[in-house]
Enzyme design. Structure first.
Site: not given
Length: 479
Positions: A80, A155, A179
């Protein structure tokens, strides 16, 4: 055979048995990404040259006898884009950090490389991890590989979508209010949010420091356990890191839940939950019951107040953490300004997206003089009550079972038009972050439109092995 469809552990095994070279694994992954990522937009940065160079080095060291006990050595991993990678852009999907190149590695990246992993790219996300759809990224929307008319969740939507689309064998995400788990549920993959303090946050760009935690996303429970084995452990560079010796999560991959006590909060199955999700969750609970677990419903105290408490605390911490992006130290700086105040004002106005600005403003308000006690202090008291509710539940149950999200993945742009509804969609996940507990989301079915449904299993502090064992046992019922 298309090796990109294999699990990370199977690829690692093929590399060990010399049926596959590290370079072949990396090239296959890169080819898959280049051929289809235009449809999904899972990646912000693809590290083609770096990954091929790493592959050659890892192959040499494997042939020299290193990493005999490292099951994921040579397997490409996606990361990420809010986790710092030395010499590689780390943007947090924001204009204000679009050109930021960290001079250091996050601890999790150091540990992955020390275990022979190859970093293949940096994945898309909601800007500064604020959002539940991966639609607030400065680098464009990520689409759900199961149905591109729908969001992948957020996210960590880029990481979950990359695993679902076979563009990553496994990936790292971060979880501040769900997330990792929610996008894993929406994309039909598995994700673990570990106990707070289990994985070092050093090098993770902070959103809400008391809630953030890095964790793995994989094609199955075994991949997640193997990745968690690598990244867990005490780190003196993170003051919230916990000193604990035994992190051998892969030993919990046992198909046996006999005698396990599982509780389902009644509130988790009530108003607001989609009927098809409810049916799938109850069916999954029944499967665990057939395998010898005892399952019953109970009342989880104070859980109704989790959403407002979470957004007060998370926004307050975001307001404080993001004050460092002022156009002076690093990152984006506005071109049009007169004087220092104007630099700050214009840089932040142009550099941050709407959702980030909204949360910073909420945070500044709840921390302001005259409102601090009414909102922030009260939220901390509610947080303590929620923790007491979970502590009481774990006196009776080994794990808590429920849905990961109240519905399957919504269509693109639906959630952004109603931010309050988007916040309420986190209702089953945020309490885990407020209390620092571990939780896993594992696929448990599909709705009538074919969209995946995720089941969440919550454990007591450092109870990762319990939730991994239950998730693995449930996964076996689908094998």
């Amino acid at each position: 055979m298309d090796i990109t469809t294999l699990s990370a552990l199977k690829v690692g095994k093929k590399i060990k048995q010399k049926e596959l070279s590290v370079t072949e694994a990396v090239k296959a992954q890169l080819d898959k990404i280049k051929s289809q990522d235009a449809s999904y937009n899972c990646y912000i940065s693809l590290l083609e040259e770096e990954a091929l160079s790493q592959a050659i080095e890892v192959q040499k060291r494997l042939e020299a006898g290193e990493w005999k006990e490292s099951p994921l050595a040579g397997v490409p991993v996606a990361v990420k884009d809010n986790i710092c990678t030395k010499g590689v852009k780390t943007t947090c999907a924001s204009k204000i950090l679009h050109n930021f190149v960290p001079p250091y590695e996050a601890t999790v990246i150091e540990r992955l490389k020390a275990a022979g992993a190859v970093i293949i790219g940096k994945t898309n996300m909601d800007e500064f991890a604020m959002g539940s759809t991966t639609e607030t990224s400065f680098f464009g929307v990520t689409k759900n590989p199961r149905n591109t008319a729908h969001v992948p969740g957020g996210s960590s939507g880029g990481s979950a979508a990359a695993v679902a689309a076979d563009e990553a064998f496994y990936a790292l995400g971060s979880d501040t209010g769900g997330s990792i788990r929610q996008p894993s549920a929406f994309c039909g993959v598995t994700g673990i949010k570990p106990t707070y303090g289990t994985v070092s946050r050093y090098g993770l760009v902070a959103y809400a420091s008391s809630l953030d935690q890095i964790g793995p996303i994989g094609k199955d429970v075994a991949d997640c356990a193997a990745a968690l084995d690598i990244i867990s452990g005490y780190d003196r560079k993170d003051s919230t890191s916990v000193k604990k010796d035994n992190y051998d999560y892969s030993k919990a991959l046992v198909d046996d839940v006999k005698g396990m006590r599982i509780g389902i909060p009644r509130g988790y199955l009530g108003k607001g939950l989609d009927d098809e999700v409810r049916v799938s969750i109850l069916a999954a609970a029944k499967e665990l019951e057939k395998k010898g677990a005892t399952v019953e419903e109970f009342d989880l105290e104070a859980i109704d107040y989790a959403i407002p408490a979470y957004y007060v605390i998370a926004s307050a911490e975001a307001s404080s953490n993001l004050s460092r992006y002022d156009g002076i130290k690093y990152g984006f700086r506005t071109e049009a300004f007169e004087g220092l105040q104007e630099v700050y004002k214009q840089t932040r106005s142009e550099g941050f997206g709407m959702e980030v600005k909204r949360r910073m403003m909420i945070g500044a308000f709840v921390l302001s003089s005259g409102y601090y006690d009414a909102y922030y202090n009260k939220a901390l008291k509610v947080k303590a009550l929620i923790k007491q509710g979970f502590d009481k539940a774990f006196e009776k149950y080994d794990i808590i079972l429920g849905p990961t999200a109240p519905s399957t993945a919504p269509k693109l742009s639906e959630s952004l038009s109603d931010p309050l509804k988007m916040y309420l969609d986190d209702i089953y996940t945020v309490s885990v972050n407020l209390t620092g507990l571990p939780a896993i989301s594992v696929p448990c079915g599909n709705d009538s439109a074919g969209l995946p449904i995720g089941m969440q299993l919550i454990g007591r502090h450092f109870g990762e092995k319990d939730i991994i064992r239950a998730a693995y046992s449930f996964e076996r019922t689908k094998a």
